[in-house]
Scaffold this motif. Sequence first.
Motif, mmCIF file in Angstrom:
data_model
loop_
_atom_site.group_PDB
_atom_site.id
_atom_site.type_symbol
_atom_site.label_atom_id
_atom_site.label_comp_id
_atom_site.label_asym_id
_atom_site.label_seq_id
_atom_site.Cartn_x
_atom_site.Cartn_y
_atom_site.Cartn_z
ATOM 1 N N ARG A 169 -2.636 8.699 -3.709
ATOM 2 C CA ARG A 169 -3.438 8.281 -2.556
ATOM 3 C C ARG A 169 -4.835 7.790 -2.956
ATOM 4 N NH1 ARG A 169 -2.722 8.952 2.660
ATOM 5 N NH2 ARG A 169 -4.498 9.142 4.059
ATOM 6 N N ARG A 170 -5.506 8.533 -3.820
ATOM 7 C CA ARG A 170 -6.880 8.176 -4.191
ATOM 8 C C ARG A 170 -6.942 6.819 -4.890
ATOM 9 N NH1 ARG A 170 -10.663 12.487 -6.930
ATOM 10 N NH2 ARG A 170 -10.605 13.141 -4.771
ATOM 11 N N ALA A 171 -6.072 6.595 -5.865
ATOM 12 C CA ALA A 171 -6.073 5.320 -6.596
ATOM 13 C C ALA A 171 -5.712 4.161 -5.666
ATOM 14 C CB ALA A 171 -5.107 5.379 -7.771
ATOM 15 N N ALA A 172 -4.764 4.393 -4.773
ATOM 16 C CA ALA A 172 -4.364 3.328 -3.843
ATOM 17 C C ALA A 172 -5.505 2.994 -2.888
ATOM 18 C CB ALA A 172 -3.112 3.738 -3.083
ATOM 19 N N GLU A 179 -8.140 0.914 -4.819
ATOM 20 C CA GLU A 179 -7.726 -0.487 -4.967
ATOM 21 C C GLU A 179 -7.801 -1.238 -3.637
ATOM 22 O OE1 GLU A 179 -7.121 -2.436 -7.680
ATOM 23 O OE2 GLU A 179 -7.992 -0.656 -8.616
ATOM 24 N N THR A 180 -7.454 -0.560 -2.564
ATOM 25 C CA THR A 180 -7.523 -1.181 -1.241
ATOM 26 C C THR A 180 -8.964 -1.523 -0.886
ATOM 27 O OG1 THR A 180 -5.518 -0.069 -0.491
ATOM 28 C CG2 THR A 180 -7.039 -0.821 1.225
ATOM 29 N N ALA A 181 -9.883 -0.589 -1.108
ATOM 30 C CA ALA A 181 -11.299 -0.838 -0.809
ATOM 31 C C ALA A 181 -11.851 -1.965 -1.669
ATOM 32 C CB ALA A 181 -12.106 0.444 -1.025
ATOM 33 N N ARG A 182 -11.504 -1.951 -2.950
ATOM 34 C CA ARG A 182 -11.970 -3.003 -3.855
ATOM 35 C C ARG A 182 -11.402 -4.368 -3.436
ATOM 36 N NH1 ARG A 182 -12.127 -1.334 -9.674
ATOM 37 N NH2 ARG A 182 -10.007 -0.669 -9.271
ATOM 38 N N GLY A 183 -10.125 -4.386 -3.081
ATOM 39 C CA GLY A 183 -9.506 -5.637 -2.645
ATOM 40 C C GLY A 183 -10.087 -6.165 -1.353
ATOM 41 N N LEU A 184 -10.351 -5.272 -0.398
ATOM 42 C CA LEU A 184 -10.924 -5.701 0.872
ATOM 43 C C LEU A 184 -12.323 -6.275 0.668
ATOM 44 C CD1 LEU A 184 -10.579 -5.952 3.906
ATOM 45 C CD2 LEU A 184 -11.418 -3.600 4.130
ATOM 46 N N ALA A 195 0.838 -1.198 0.000
ATOM 47 C CA ALA A 195 0.000 0.000 0.000
ATOM 48 C C ALA A 195 0.872 1.247 0.000
ATOM 49 C CB ALA A 195 -0.926 0.002 1.213
ATOM 50 N N ARG A 196 1.898 1.238 0.817
ATOM 51 C CA ARG A 196 2.814 2.389 0.891
ATOM 52 C C ARG A 196 3.474 2.643 -0.471
ATOM 53 N NH1 ARG A 196 8.300 2.148 4.359
ATOM 54 N NH2 ARG A 196 9.138 4.138 3.724
ATOM 55 N N ILE A 197 3.929 1.580 -1.104
ATOM 56 C CA ILE A 197 4.598 1.708 -2.400
ATOM 57 C C ILE A 197 3.597 2.108 -3.481
ATOM 58 C CG2 ILE A 197 5.808 0.397 -4.200
ATOM 59 C CD1 ILE A 197 7.138 -1.173 -1.796
ATOM 60 N N ASP A 198 2.430 1.456 -3.506
ATOM 61 C CA ASP A 198 1.420 1.803 -4.509
ATOM 62 C C ASP A 198 0.990 3.262 -4.369
ATOM 63 O OD1 ASP A 198 1.517 -0.730 -5.577
ATOM 64 O OD2 ASP A 198 -0.315 -1.424 -4.592
ATOM 65 N N LYS A 199 0.850 3.732 -3.137
ATOM 66 C CA LYS A 199 0.467 5.127 -2.905
ATOM 67 C C LYS A 199 1.516 6.073 -3.498
ATOM 68 C CE LYS A 199 0.241 6.264 1.399
ATOM 69 N NZ LYS A 199 -0.116 6.576 2.788
ATOM 70 N N VAL A 215 -4.896 -1.624 4.353
ATOM 71 C CA VAL A 215 -5.593 -0.546 5.066
ATOM 72 C C VAL A 215 -4.642 0.089 6.075
ATOM 73 C CG1 VAL A 215 -7.448 -0.025 6.708
ATOM 74 C CG2 VAL A 215 -7.911 -1.500 4.727
ATOM 75 N N ALA A 216 -3.934 -0.737 6.829
ATOM 76 C CA ALA A 216 -2.973 -0.220 7.806
ATOM 77 C C ALA A 216 -1.907 0.628 7.115
ATOM 78 C CB ALA A 216 -2.329 -1.375 8.575
ATOM 79 N N GLY A 217 -1.384 0.145 5.998
ATOM 80 C CA GLY A 217 -0.373 0.896 5.255
ATOM 81 C C GLY A 217 -0.906 2.224 4.742
ATOM 82 N N MET A 218 -2.152 2.236 4.298
ATOM 83 C CA MET A 218 -2.752 3.479 3.827
ATOM 84 C C MET A 218 -2.924 4.469 4.967
ATOM 85 S SD MET A 218 -3.026 3.295 0.583
ATOM 86 C CE MET A 218 -3.965 4.792 0.356
ATOM 87 N N LEU A 219 -3.078 3.953 6.182
ATOM 88 C CA LEU A 219 -3.242 4.816 7.353
ATOM 89 C C LEU A 219 -1.908 5.234 7.958
ATOM 90 C CD1 LEU A 219 -6.286 3.006 9.017
ATOM 91 C CD2 LEU A 219 -6.286 5.178 7.734
#
Length: 159
Positions: A95-98, A101-106, A86-90, A139-143
């Motif tokens: 941020r928005r695209a990551a 993808e995180t929400a869709r994956g979850l 998540a950190r790398i994708d962001k 999710v944790a990485g995005m936070l």
Amino acid sequence: GPVPILNGTSNLAISRSVLSLLPQPLFQPEYGRSGGEDYDFFRRVARAGGKMAWCDEAVVIEPTPANRLTVGTLLSRYANSGTYMARIDKSYDGRRAAWRETARGLAGSVFKTARGVVCLDPDMIARGVLYTAHQAGRVAGMLGVTSARYAEPAPKRRT
């Protein structure tokens, strides 16, 4: 055959031409403790126009100690990889695209797990649970949580 991205380096051959695509170091030290340096490497190769391929027939032999195959260790590893990915994708996608993808994956991982329960398919349940752990890590990485799977353990204090 050709793939847009690779996620890990289990059995890897790197063409010398990659050396001209990327500045040194090839593997970024800031991701070394998390285990994400290979994923970042692949993202940089893709961004620089490099080509990647996958071979299902390639033989990879990696003896794994039993203590790395427990349920807890596997869940932790999947969550850790989600955190650094998540950190790398962001950093590459924004941020928005990551987050999207995180929400869709979850949502997909929860659905896959529930489908496995409904179908009484233990393999689907196991894959769904591992994927959900990965997405929870994302999710944790995005936070802002960082991971350090390969950090040196703190020295034990004498009491």
